[in-house]
Design a protein around this motif. Structure first.
Motif, PDB file in Angstrom:
ATOM      1  N   LEU A 125       6.907   5.959 -11.947  1.00 32.19           N
ATOM      2  CA  LEU A 125       6.778   4.551 -12.340  1.00 32.19           C
ATOM      3  C   LEU A 125       8.103   3.826 -12.167  1.00 32.19           C
ATOM      4  O   LEU A 125       8.142   2.670 -11.715  1.00 32.19           O
ATOM      5  N   GLY A 126       9.203   4.513 -12.489  1.00 36.38           N
ATOM      6  CA  GLY A 126      10.514   3.903 -12.313  1.00 36.38           C
ATOM      7  C   GLY A 126      10.857   3.652 -10.860  1.00 36.38           C
ATOM      8  O   GLY A 126      11.559   2.684 -10.530  1.00 36.38           O
ATOM      9  N   ALA A 127      10.365   4.504  -9.971  1.00 35.25           N
ATOM     10  CA  ALA A 127      10.593   4.293  -8.536  1.00 35.25           C
ATOM     11  C   ALA A 127       9.673   3.213  -7.978  1.00 35.25           C
ATOM     12  O   ALA A 127      10.083   2.399  -7.145  1.00 35.25           O
ATOM     13  N   GLY A 128       8.422   3.199  -8.441  1.00 35.42           N
ATOM     14  CA  GLY A 128       7.441   2.284  -7.866  1.00 35.42           C
ATOM     15  C   GLY A 128       7.559   0.853  -8.334  1.00 35.42           C
ATOM     16  O   GLY A 128       7.353  -0.082  -7.549  1.00 35.42           O
ATOM     17  N   ALA A 129       7.912   0.657  -9.612  1.00 35.43           N
ATOM     18  CA  ALA A 129       7.958  -0.706 -10.152  1.00 35.43           C
ATOM     19  C   ALA A 129       8.987  -1.589  -9.453  1.00 35.43           C
ATOM     20  O   ALA A 129       8.652  -2.709  -9.023  1.00 35.43           O
ATOM     21  N   PRO A 130      10.243  -1.150  -9.270  1.00 39.21           N
ATOM     22  CA  PRO A 130      11.205  -2.015  -8.568  1.00 39.21           C
ATOM     23  C   PRO A 130      10.828  -2.278  -7.118  1.00 39.21           C
ATOM     24  O   PRO A 130      10.990  -3.402  -6.627  1.00 39.21           O
ATOM     25  N   LEU A 131      10.314  -1.244  -6.427  1.00 40.55           N
ATOM     26  CA  LEU A 131       9.891  -1.444  -5.033  1.00 40.55           C
ATOM     27  C   LEU A 131       8.754  -2.453  -4.949  1.00 40.55           C
ATOM     28  O   LEU A 131       8.733  -3.320  -4.061  1.00 40.55           O
ATOM     29  N   THR A 132       7.815  -2.343  -5.875  1.00 43.29           N
ATOM     30  CA  THR A 132       6.707  -3.295  -5.904  1.00 43.29           C
ATOM     31  C   THR A 132       7.219  -4.719  -6.121  1.00 43.29           C
ATOM     32  O   THR A 132       6.799  -5.657  -5.420  1.00 43.29           O
ATOM     33  N   CYS A 133       8.135  -4.889  -7.056  1.00 44.84           N
ATOM     34  CA  CYS A 133       8.687  -6.221  -7.340  1.00 44.84           C
ATOM     35  C   CYS A 133       9.425  -6.781  -6.124  1.00 44.84           C
ATOM     36  O   CYS A 133       9.309  -7.977  -5.813  1.00 44.84           O
ATOM     37  N   CYS A 134      10.178  -5.922  -5.425  1.00 42.41           N
ATOM     38  CA  CYS A 134      10.910  -6.380  -4.238  1.00 42.41           C
ATOM     39  C   CYS A 134       9.957  -6.875  -3.158  1.00 42.41           C
ATOM     40  O   CYS A 134      10.174  -7.939  -2.550  1.00 42.41           O
TER      41      CYS A 134
ATOM     42  N   ALA B 243       2.590   2.032 -17.498  1.00 41.67           N
ATOM     43  CA  ALA B 243       3.467   1.929 -18.663  1.00 41.67           C
ATOM     44  C   ALA B 243       2.718   2.184 -19.965  1.00 41.67           C
ATOM     45  O   ALA B 243       3.176   2.935 -20.834  1.00 41.67           O
ATOM     46  N   ILE B 244       1.533   1.587 -20.096  1.00 41.21           N
ATOM     47  CA  ILE B 244       0.799   1.740 -21.347  1.00 41.21           C
ATOM     48  C   ILE B 244       0.148   3.121 -21.447  1.00 41.21           C
ATOM     49  O   ILE B 244       0.059   3.707 -22.539  1.00 41.21           O
ATOM     50  N   SER B 245      -0.266   3.695 -20.312  1.00 35.47           N
ATOM     51  CA  SER B 245      -0.873   5.030 -20.322  1.00 35.47           C
ATOM     52  C   SER B 245       0.165   6.092 -20.675  1.00 35.47           C
ATOM     53  O   SER B 245      -0.088   6.982 -21.500  1.00 35.47           O
ATOM     54  N   LEU B 246       1.343   6.014 -20.059  1.00 36.04           N
ATOM     55  CA  LEU B 246       2.413   6.949 -20.380  1.00 36.04           C
ATOM     56  C   LEU B 246       2.892   6.751 -21.820  1.00 36.04           C
ATOM     57  O   LEU B 246       3.208   7.729 -22.523  1.00 36.04           O
ATOM     58  N   GLY B 247       2.948   5.500 -22.271  1.00 30.71           N
ATOM     59  CA  GLY B 247       3.355   5.231 -23.648  1.00 30.71           C
ATOM     60  C   GLY B 247       2.381   5.802 -24.664  1.00 30.71           C
ATOM     61  O   GLY B 247       2.790   6.251 -25.742  1.00 30.71           O
ATOM     62  N   ARG B 248       1.090   5.824 -24.335  1.00 32.22           N
ATOM     63  CA  ARG B 248       0.093   6.366 -25.257  1.00 32.22           C
ATOM     64  C   ARG B 248       0.171   7.884 -25.349  1.00 32.22           C
ATOM     65  O   ARG B 248      -0.036   8.460 -26.423  1.00 32.22           O
TER      66      ARG B 248
ATOM     67  N   PRO C 178      -1.142  -3.224  -7.196  1.00 32.19           N
ATOM     68  CA  PRO C 178       0.154  -2.630  -7.548  1.00 32.19           C
ATOM     69  C   PRO C 178       0.816  -3.258  -8.768  1.00 32.19           C
ATOM     70  O   PRO C 178       1.415  -2.558  -9.585  1.00 32.19           O
ATOM     71  N   VAL C 179       0.721  -4.585  -8.881  1.00 29.05           N
ATOM     72  CA  VAL C 179       1.315  -5.245 -10.050  1.00 29.05           C
ATOM     73  C   VAL C 179       0.604  -4.791 -11.322  1.00 29.05           C
ATOM     74  O   VAL C 179       1.241  -4.423 -12.325  1.00 29.05           O
ATOM     75  N   GLY C 180      -0.717  -4.790 -11.304  1.00 27.48           N
ATOM     76  CA  GLY C 180      -1.463  -4.338 -12.470  1.00 27.48           C
ATOM     77  C   GLY C 180      -1.240  -2.870 -12.785  1.00 27.48           C
ATOM     78  O   GLY C 180      -1.226  -2.467 -13.957  1.00 27.48           O
ATOM     79  N   GLN C 181      -1.036  -2.068 -11.734  1.00 25.24           N
ATOM     80  CA  GLN C 181      -0.848  -0.640 -11.942  1.00 25.24           C
ATOM     81  C   GLN C 181       0.448  -0.337 -12.689  1.00 25.24           C
ATOM     82  O   GLN C 181       0.548   0.676 -13.386  1.00 25.24           O
TER      83      GLN C 181
ATOM     84  N   LEU D 279       0.814  -1.216   0.000  1.00 25.98           N
ATOM     85  CA  LEU D 279       0.000   0.000   0.000  1.00 25.98           C
ATOM     86  C   LEU D 279       0.849   1.269   0.000  1.00 25.98           C
ATOM     87  O   LEU D 279       0.368   2.330  -0.404  1.00 25.98           O
ATOM     88  N   LEU D 280       2.078   1.178   0.455  1.00 23.52           N
ATOM     89  CA  LEU D 280       2.911   2.378   0.506  1.00 23.52           C
ATOM     90  C   LEU D 280       3.665   2.635  -0.795  1.00 23.52           C
ATOM     91  O   LEU D 280       4.112   3.761  -1.031  1.00 23.52           O
ATOM     92  N   VAL D 281       3.847   1.626  -1.634  1.00 19.58           N
ATOM     93  CA  VAL D 281       4.551   1.833  -2.895  1.00 19.58           C
ATOM     94  C   VAL D 281       3.600   1.899  -4.087  1.00 19.58           C
ATOM     95  O   VAL D 281       3.943   2.474  -5.131  1.00 19.58           O
ATOM     96  N   ALA D 282       2.403   1.350  -3.940  1.00 21.09           N
ATOM     97  CA  ALA D 282       1.423   1.383  -5.029  1.00 21.09           C
ATOM     98  C   ALA D 282       1.072   2.806  -5.462  1.00 21.09           C
ATOM     99  O   ALA D 282       0.837   3.039  -6.654  1.00 21.09           O
ATOM    100  N   PRO D 283       1.004   3.801  -4.540  1.00 22.43           N
ATOM    101  CA  PRO D 283       0.652   5.158  -4.974  1.00 22.43           C
ATOM    102  C   PRO D 283       1.582   5.739  -6.035  1.00 22.43           C
ATOM    103  O   PRO D 283       1.164   6.605  -6.805  1.00 22.43           O
TER     104      PRO D 283
END
Length: 403
Positions: A216-225, A262-267, A254-257, A181-185
């Motif tokens: 997104l770059g900060a949140g994705a690795p933290l989420t994976c960890c 990624a796809i929203s920023l890419g669009r 968080p995983v889905g986010q 919950l703390l990294v998903a935001p």
């Protein structure tokens, strides 16, 4: 005769009111107790309402009644945000010892991540229902709300390591999906930024896009960890106990986010880079790179979204199996943690909608409609039980204070 029936009816209604009042007083001794023990986990109600409004607004059929229901939910979400924010801000005045309580129970601090995520649903909802197109005031109000959510998300995510090394008393066995919950935001705010960037002037849009990718770059690795740590906990100590088993659904969000971000920023990246083409030397550089960079961002977003969609299927199945297993042997009482089901399902639906829009595949379109239907049923169940709990006061009892 009529007088006697009237007296009986009045006596019956008085008895019902008395029982309801007695039930309320068992849990809430005075109205200020609601403020005194208000928990940020209540913002999950706003998150669930906001994500449902966004999903309904994305249904690819022009049905005015459905669109109206979505708009009502959107404004209801704003109302909930205002009420919960006022309660949260008033709490230190009514209960100055709340900070001490949080230090003694650090896992309660995890739910502060729900605040910026709830704000993110408001920002996304403003765009979904077309207010950015029609009002410059709405555009900059939404942008201001987004910056507030970015600041709150940054602060809450920084608390993860601090809590882990200085406050957490348990070992790996205490890890649950609530840690996410703390990294998903971070990813939620990245997605919300993408929803507003396309409407902003060139320079502001570029800053928003840059900050979105940074989040997104900060949140994705933290989420994976944290997900790896959670899987280790499941492998060694089995699933969480029945009173926190609903947190099994949280990783789905968080995983889905990550995929949605990624796809929203890419669009939106090609639009922003095209806008920057005429803005100074920086714009000329981006124009030179734009032919390849914007295509790369979009294609990378699609690839990440497809990979994450498969991961979401796994986490959804795992959560369903876990809850079903615990339900066989233990009753799962209703409390505010049931709202942990709605937002992850909504994120899964949003991810599916993004893929369906870009690839135009009927499979994802059908999956999106099925997920929206499921999300609607979950929301109706939760809101009905929550209103009953608020009326009787039971939802403000000790169950709400459980980890």
């Amino acid at each position: 005769m009529d007088t006697e029936q009237g007296k009986e009816s009045h006596s019956s209604s008085s008895s019902i009111w008395s029982r309801a009042t007695d039930s309320w007083l068992l849990h809430i001794h005075q109205p200020l107790d609601i403020v005194r023990w208000f928990m940020p986990s209540w913002f999950t109600v706003s998150m669930g309402t906001g994500i449902l409004a966004t999903c309904i607004g994305r249904i690819p059929y022009d049905i005015s009644a459905v669109r109206t229901i979505g708009a009502i939910l959107f404004f209801a979400n704003i109302g909930l945000m205002v009420i919960f924010s006022l309660l949260l801000m008033a709490q230190p005045c009514v209960n100055p010892s709340i900070s001490t309580y949080m230090r003694v129970h650090p896992r309660r601090m995890l739910h502060y991540g729900a605040v910026p995520m709830a704000l993110g649903t408001v920002v996304a909802g403003i765009g979904t229902y077309g207010f950015y197109d029609t009002s410059s005031v709405a555009l900059y109000v939404g942008w201001a709300i987004w910056w507030v959510s970015v600041a709150l998300a940054s602060v809450t995510s920084m608390l993860v390591v601090y809590i882990a090394v200085s406050r957490q008393t348990g070992g790996v066995e205490s890890v649950t999906g609530a840690w996410l919950l703390l990294v998903a935001p971070l990813a939620v705010c990245a997605t919300a930024g993408a929803s507003i960037a396309a409407y902003l002037p060139a320079s502001q849009a570029f800053v928003t896009l840059f900050v979105g990718y940074a989040l997104l770059g900060a949140g994705a690795p933290l989420t994976c960890c944290i997900v790896v740590l959670y899987v280790h906990r499941l492998a060694v100590y089995k699933m969480p106990p029945h009173n926190s088993i609903l947190t099994s659904f949280i990783p789905l969000g968080p995983v889905g986010q990550i995929g949605v971000g990624a796809i929203s920023l890419g669009r939106v990246a090609p639009l922003v880079l095209a806008q920057m083409g005429g803005v100074g030397e920086q714009g000329k550089l981006l124009t030179d790179l734009g032919g390849s960079l914007d295509a790369f961002m979009l294609n990378a977003g699609i690839l990440v979204a497809l990979l994450v969609w498969g991961s979401c299927v796994f986490w959804a199945a795992h959560a369903i199996f876990s809850v079903a297993y615990q339900r066989r042997t233990n009753k799962i009482p209703f409390n505010i943690s049931w709202w942990a089901l709605t937002f992850p399902v909504g994120v899964f639906a949003t991810l599916t909608a993004e893929i369906a829009d870009l690839l135009d595949l009927w499979f994802f379109q059908v999956c999106f409609l099925a997920l929206v239907a499921l999300l609607s049923l979950l929301w109706l169940f939760n809101i009905a039980r929550t209103l009953v709990g608020v009326w009787t006061g039971s939802i403000f009892g000790i169950s709400e204070l459980q980890d």
